[in-house]
Design a protein around this motif. Sequence first.
Motif, PDB file in Angstrom:
ATOM      1  N   ALA A  44       0.821  -1.216   0.000  1.00 16.23           N
ATOM      2  CA  ALA A  44       0.000   0.000   0.000  1.00 16.23           C
ATOM      3  C   ALA A  44       0.854   1.264   0.000  1.00 16.23           C
ATOM      4  O   ALA A  44       0.459   2.283  -0.575  1.00 16.23           O
ATOM      5  CB  ALA A  44      -0.932  -0.004   1.212  1.00 16.23           C
ATOM      6  N   ARG A  45       2.019   1.205   0.611  1.00 12.51           N
ATOM      7  CA  ARG A  45       2.915   2.363   0.675  1.00 12.51           C
ATOM      8  C   ARG A  45       3.300   2.848  -0.722  1.00 12.51           C
ATOM      9  O   ARG A  45       3.405   4.055  -0.975  1.00 12.51           O
ATOM     10  CB  ARG A  45       4.159   1.973   1.473  1.00 12.51           C
ATOM     11  N   ALA A  70      -4.412   2.728  -2.060  1.00 10.71           N
ATOM     12  CA  ALA A  70      -3.691   2.657  -0.784  1.00 10.71           C
ATOM     13  C   ALA A  70      -4.667   2.479   0.379  1.00 10.71           C
ATOM     14  O   ALA A  70      -4.411   1.706   1.308  1.00 10.71           O
ATOM     15  CB  ALA A  70      -2.844   3.910  -0.585  1.00 10.71           C
ATOM     16  N   ARG A  73      -5.965  -1.016   0.469  1.00 17.45           N
ATOM     17  CA  ARG A  73      -4.916  -1.951   0.878  1.00 17.45           C
ATOM     18  C   ARG A  73      -4.468  -1.695   2.322  1.00 17.45           C
ATOM     19  O   ARG A  73      -3.416  -2.157   2.746  1.00 17.45           O
ATOM     20  CB  ARG A  73      -3.716  -1.843  -0.069  1.00 17.45           C
ATOM     21  N   ASN A  74      -5.276  -0.904   3.050  1.00 20.60           N
ATOM     22  CA  ASN A  74      -5.061  -0.664   4.484  1.00 20.60           C
ATOM     23  C   ASN A  74      -3.761   0.055   4.820  1.00 20.60           C
ATOM     24  O   ASN A  74      -3.075  -0.306   5.789  1.00 20.60           O
ATOM     25  CB  ASN A  74      -5.178  -1.971   5.280  1.00 20.60           C
ATOM     26  N   TYR A  75      -3.442   1.071   4.030  1.00 16.43           N
ATOM     27  CA  TYR A  75      -2.316   1.934   4.399  1.00 16.43           C
ATOM     28  C   TYR A  75      -2.581   2.449   5.813  1.00 16.43           C
ATOM     29  O   TYR A  75      -3.693   2.883   6.120  1.00 16.43           O
ATOM     30  CB  TYR A  75      -2.190   3.087   3.395  1.00 16.43           C
ATOM     31  N   GLN A  78      -4.693   6.320   7.560  1.00 12.69           N
ATOM     32  CA  GLN A  78      -5.934   6.558   6.823  1.00 12.69           C
ATOM     33  C   GLN A  78      -6.333   8.037   6.816  1.00 12.69           C
ATOM     34  O   GLN A  78      -6.818   8.532   5.801  1.00 12.69           O
ATOM     35  CB  GLN A  78      -7.056   5.706   7.413  1.00 12.69           C
TER      36      GLN A  78
END
Length: 118
Positions: A44-45, A70, A73-75, A78
């Motif tokens: 996600a980064r 992102a 994808r659970n960066y 939030q």
Amino acid sequence: MYLINERNNYIAFLKRGEAYAALEIYSAAIEDYTSAIKLNNGDARLFFDRGIFYLENKDYLKAKTDLSIAMMRNYPEQELIHYNLGIAEINLDNTTEACRQFRLSGDMAKEFINKYCK
């Protein structure tokens, strides 16, 4: 030099992309992050950072797309995603959605909320 020998290592592209971003050469940073994403699209980064580079290049639609990925994808940050999505949306003239995003960003967007979200 590392990339010459390690074309399949996404970290090498990430690191060079970070260097380009530090030099404010965002188009080159985007290219390297795109290469890194092709090798590892689960990080996600990578999408968050590339989204920020797109914002810097004023490519707001692509920034919105990457920041949304992102988020999915659970960066971990939030609220920061919501803040930057708000910036993308305000520049795309989507004030209602921008205000929604700004409100989800915690205290980060008070200035924008006061300016755009009456």
